[in-house]
Write a protein that holds these residues in place. Structure first.
Motif, PDB file in Angstrom:
ATOM      1  N   LEU A 119       0.831  -1.203   0.000  1.00  0.00           N
ATOM      2  CA  LEU A 119       0.000   0.000   0.000  1.00  0.00           C
ATOM      3  C   LEU A 119       0.868   1.258   0.000  1.00  0.00           C
ATOM      4  O   LEU A 119       2.033   1.208   0.394  1.00  0.00           O
ATOM      5  CB  LEU A 119      -0.905  -0.016   1.232  1.00  0.00           C
ATOM      6  N   PRO A 120       0.324   2.399  -0.432  1.00  0.00           N
ATOM      7  CA  PRO A 120       1.097   3.640  -0.439  1.00  0.00           C
ATOM      8  C   PRO A 120       1.616   3.970   0.961  1.00  0.00           C
ATOM      9  O   PRO A 120       0.848   3.960   1.928  1.00  0.00           O
ATOM     10  CB  PRO A 120       0.080   4.684  -0.922  1.00  0.00           C
ATOM     11  N   PRO A 121       2.900   4.255   1.095  1.00  0.00           N
ATOM     12  CA  PRO A 121       3.477   4.513   2.420  1.00  0.00           C
ATOM     13  C   PRO A 121       2.789   5.612   3.205  1.00  0.00           C
ATOM     14  O   PRO A 121       2.669   5.518   4.428  1.00  0.00           O
ATOM     15  CB  PRO A 121       4.927   4.887   2.090  1.00  0.00           C
ATOM     16  N   ASP A 122       2.318   6.661   2.517  1.00  0.00           N
ATOM     17  CA  ASP A 122       1.659   7.743   3.249  1.00  0.00           C
ATOM     18  C   ASP A 122       0.337   7.279   3.842  1.00  0.00           C
ATOM     19  O   ASP A 122      -0.023   7.666   4.966  1.00  0.00           O
ATOM     20  CB  ASP A 122       1.449   8.961   2.342  1.00  0.00           C
ATOM     21  N   ARG A 123      -0.378   6.424   3.097  1.00  0.00           N
ATOM     22  CA  ARG A 123      -1.637   5.878   3.610  1.00  0.00           C
ATOM     23  C   ARG A 123      -1.375   4.981   4.819  1.00  0.00           C
ATOM     24  O   ARG A 123      -2.107   4.996   5.810  1.00  0.00           O
ATOM     25  CB  ARG A 123      -2.344   5.079   2.518  1.00  0.00           C
ATOM     26  N   VAL A 124      -0.341   4.179   4.721  1.00  0.00           N
ATOM     27  CA  VAL A 124       0.002   3.267   5.820  1.00  0.00           C
ATOM     28  C   VAL A 124       0.396   4.049   7.067  1.00  0.00           C
ATOM     29  O   VAL A 124      -0.027   3.734   8.189  1.00  0.00           O
ATOM     30  CB  VAL A 124       1.129   2.309   5.393  1.00  0.00           C
ATOM     31  N   ALA A 125       1.196   5.105   6.884  1.00  0.00           N
ATOM     32  CA  ALA A 125       1.632   5.915   8.025  1.00  0.00           C
ATOM     33  C   ALA A 125       0.434   6.555   8.719  1.00  0.00           C
ATOM     34  O   ALA A 125       0.352   6.578   9.959  1.00  0.00           O
ATOM     35  CB  ALA A 125       2.616   6.977   7.560  1.00  0.00           C
ATOM     36  N   ALA A 126      -0.510   7.078   7.926  1.00  0.00           N
ATOM     37  CA  ALA A 126      -1.700   7.702   8.500  1.00  0.00           C
ATOM     38  C   ALA A 126      -2.554   6.676   9.229  1.00  0.00           C
ATOM     39  O   ALA A 126      -3.072   6.935  10.327  1.00  0.00           O
ATOM     40  CB  ALA A 126      -2.512   8.388   7.407  1.00  0.00           C
ATOM     41  N   PHE A 127      -2.686   5.495   8.636  1.00  0.00           N
ATOM     42  CA  PHE A 127      -3.471   4.423   9.252  1.00  0.00           C
ATOM     43  C   PHE A 127      -2.852   3.986  10.577  1.00  0.00           C
ATOM     44  O   PHE A 127      -3.549   3.798  11.576  1.00  0.00           O
ATOM     45  CB  PHE A 127      -3.564   3.244   8.283  1.00  0.00           C
ATOM     46  N   ALA A 151      -1.011   5.729  12.543  1.00  0.00           N
ATOM     47  CA  ALA A 151      -1.140   6.804  13.527  1.00  0.00           C
ATOM     48  C   ALA A 151      -2.559   6.889  14.083  1.00  0.00           C
ATOM     49  O   ALA A 151      -2.752   7.159  15.275  1.00  0.00           O
ATOM     50  CB  ALA A 151      -0.744   8.135  12.894  1.00  0.00           C
ATOM     51  N   ASP A 152      -3.548   6.642  13.237  1.00  0.00           N
ATOM     52  CA  ASP A 152      -4.952   6.703  13.659  1.00  0.00           C
ATOM     53  C   ASP A 152      -5.775   5.797  12.753  1.00  0.00           C
ATOM     54  O   ASP A 152      -6.279   6.233  11.718  1.00  0.00           O
ATOM     55  CB  ASP A 152      -5.482   8.134  13.594  1.00  0.00           C
ATOM     56  N   PRO A 153      -5.911   4.491  13.103  1.00  0.00           N
ATOM     57  CA  PRO A 153      -6.607   3.549  12.228  1.00  0.00           C
ATOM     58  C   PRO A 153      -8.102   3.797  12.121  1.00  0.00           C
ATOM     59  O   PRO A 153      -8.755   3.204  11.253  1.00  0.00           O
ATOM     60  CB  PRO A 153      -6.322   2.199  12.886  1.00  0.00           C
ATOM     61  N   VAL A 154      -8.650   4.667  12.965  1.00  0.00           N
ATOM     62  CA  VAL A 154     -10.075   4.993  12.875  1.00  0.00           C
ATOM     63  C   VAL A 154     -10.275   6.264  12.045  1.00  0.00           C
ATOM     64  O   VAL A 154     -11.013   6.275  11.074  1.00  0.00           O
ATOM     65  CB  VAL A 154     -10.690   5.159  14.282  1.00  0.00           C
ATOM     66  N   GLY A 155      -9.602   7.332  12.399  1.00  0.00           N
ATOM     67  CA  GLY A 155      -9.740   8.581  11.671  1.00  0.00           C
ATOM     68  C   GLY A 155      -9.120   8.552  10.292  1.00  0.00           C
ATOM     69  O   GLY A 155      -9.494   9.334   9.418  1.00  0.00           O
ATOM     70  N   SER A 156      -8.152   7.645  10.080  1.00  0.00           N
ATOM     71  CA  SER A 156      -7.470   7.543   8.777  1.00  0.00           C
ATOM     72  C   SER A 156      -7.614   6.131   8.213  1.00  0.00           C
ATOM     73  O   SER A 156      -6.650   5.535   7.752  1.00  0.00           O
ATOM     74  CB  SER A 156      -5.991   7.906   8.929  1.00  0.00           C
ATOM     75  N   ALA A 157      -8.837   5.604   8.267  1.00  0.00           N
ATOM     76  CA  ALA A 157      -9.102   4.302   7.653  1.00  0.00           C
ATOM     77  C   ALA A 157      -8.797   4.381   6.158  1.00  0.00           C
ATOM     78  O   ALA A 157      -8.827   5.456   5.557  1.00  0.00           O
ATOM     79  CB  ALA A 157     -10.559   3.902   7.874  1.00  0.00           C
ATOM     80  N   PHE A 158      -8.483   3.237   5.561  1.00  0.00           N
ATOM     81  CA  PHE A 158      -8.127   3.220   4.143  1.00  0.00           C
ATOM     82  C   PHE A 158      -9.300   3.667   3.274  1.00  0.00           C
ATOM     83  O   PHE A 158     -10.468   3.422   3.616  1.00  0.00           O
ATOM     84  CB  PHE A 158      -7.679   1.825   3.728  1.00  0.00           C
ATOM     85  N   PRO A 159      -9.023   4.325   2.151  1.00  0.00           N
ATOM     86  CA  PRO A 159     -10.091   4.752   1.248  1.00  0.00           C
ATOM     87  C   PRO A 159     -11.003   3.589   0.865  1.00  0.00           C
ATOM     88  O   PRO A 159     -10.533   2.504   0.532  1.00  0.00           O
ATOM     89  CB  PRO A 159      -9.325   5.281   0.029  1.00  0.00           C
ATOM     90  N   GLY A 160     -12.295   3.838   0.952  1.00  0.00           N
ATOM     91  CA  GLY A 160     -13.278   2.817   0.609  1.00  0.00           C
ATOM     92  C   GLY A 160     -13.587   1.850   1.734  1.00  0.00           C
ATOM     93  O   GLY A 160     -14.448   0.967   1.582  1.00  0.00           O
ATOM     94  N   ALA A 161     -12.907   1.986   2.878  1.00  0.00           N
ATOM     95  CA  ALA A 161     -13.108   1.071   3.994  1.00  0.00           C
ATOM     96  C   ALA A 161     -14.384   1.414   4.764  1.00  0.00           C
ATOM     97  O   ALA A 161     -14.899   2.535   4.688  1.00  0.00           O
ATOM     98  CB  ALA A 161     -11.919   1.130   4.948  1.00  0.00           C
ATOM     99  N   ASP A 162     -14.877   0.444   5.519  1.00  0.00           N
ATOM    100  CA  ASP A 162     -15.989   0.693   6.425  1.00  0.00           C
ATOM    101  C   ASP A 162     -15.549   1.666   7.518  1.00  0.00           C
ATOM    102  O   ASP A 162     -14.370   1.705   7.894  1.00  0.00           O
ATOM    103  CB  ASP A 162     -16.435  -0.611   7.105  1.00  0.00           C
TER     104      ASP A 162
END
Length: 216
Positions: A99-107, A109-120
């Motif tokens: 996955l894109p490193p920036d997306r992973v880093a955000a996830f 740091a905050d797996p709820v506020g920065s859930a992956f695009p299209g995720a529940d």
């Protein structure tokens, strides 16, 4: 006063995707050989655990994990859609390394506020998971129930029940082993965690195999 209900929350057995540490989410991925062995171990445990009912997520890997236990106990499997795993959107079928490193880093740091695009929405998933467990408890007051569900949903539900911020679910509950059980007690609005992530009997090889594996 109604007696509390004891729920044994079991993560389903391993699939090919989980062996590779891929997010399965709502994808219907079948158990692999190890996952079927874990389902058999769960059945052996269930036979000595005085269970009154068996519930499962609608996904095939959860129902296949619950099936040997239900057969051994002579009980039906009751399926509740509220027990289904969180959908991971763009991460479905992929590892964090893919996955894109920036997306992973955000996830991370905050797996709820920065859930992956299209995720529940993890908050909605936690709510419907808790509602499902309360429905189960209401139908089985004072009973002991096996509930086969999923890794992320289980951790979110525990946070919601225990008053832990949802954004901490990966840190507070870093790992749920395939086939392991987590015991909780529900009594009305009250919830208590009795045991977490307990390996099944004869699961020593499973525990060893999980050491050092990257965490989803």
């Amino acid at each position: 006063m109604t007696a509390h209900t004891t729920l044994f929350l079991a993560r389903h057995g391993e699939t090919v995707w989980h062996a590779e540490n891929r997010y399965a989410g709502i994808s219907d991925v079948a158990l692999n050989d190890r996952g079927r062995e874990q389902a058999a171990q769960l059945a052996s445990w269930a036979m000595g655990s005085e269970l009154d009912a068996v519930w499962a997520s609608p996904l095939g890997r959860a129902r296949a994990t619950a099936a040997p236990a239900a057969t051994a106990l002579g009980l039906p499997i009751t399926v509740d859609a509220g027990l289904i795993e969180v959908g991971f959107g763009m991460a479905e079928g992929r590892t964090l390394a893919e996955l894109p490193p920036d997306r992973v880093a955000a996830f991370r740091a905050d797996p709820v506020g920065s859930a992956f695009p299209g995720a529940d929405d993890p908050r909605a998933a936690a709510g419907r998971g808790v509602e499902a467990l309360r429905r189960i408890a209401a139908q089985h007051p004072g009973a002991r129930v096996l509930v086969v569900t999923h890794n992320t949903l289980l951790r979110l539900v525990l946070c919601e029940l225990l008053g832990i911020p949802l954004s901490c679910y990966r840190r507070v509950f870093p790992q749920v082993r395939n086939g392991a059980t987590t015991e909780i007690r529900l009594d009305g609005a009250d919830a208590a965690l009795i045991a977490y992530n307990t390996p099944l009997p004869s699961a020593g090889e499973q525990v060893e195999g999980d050491r050092g594996r990257p965490r989803l």
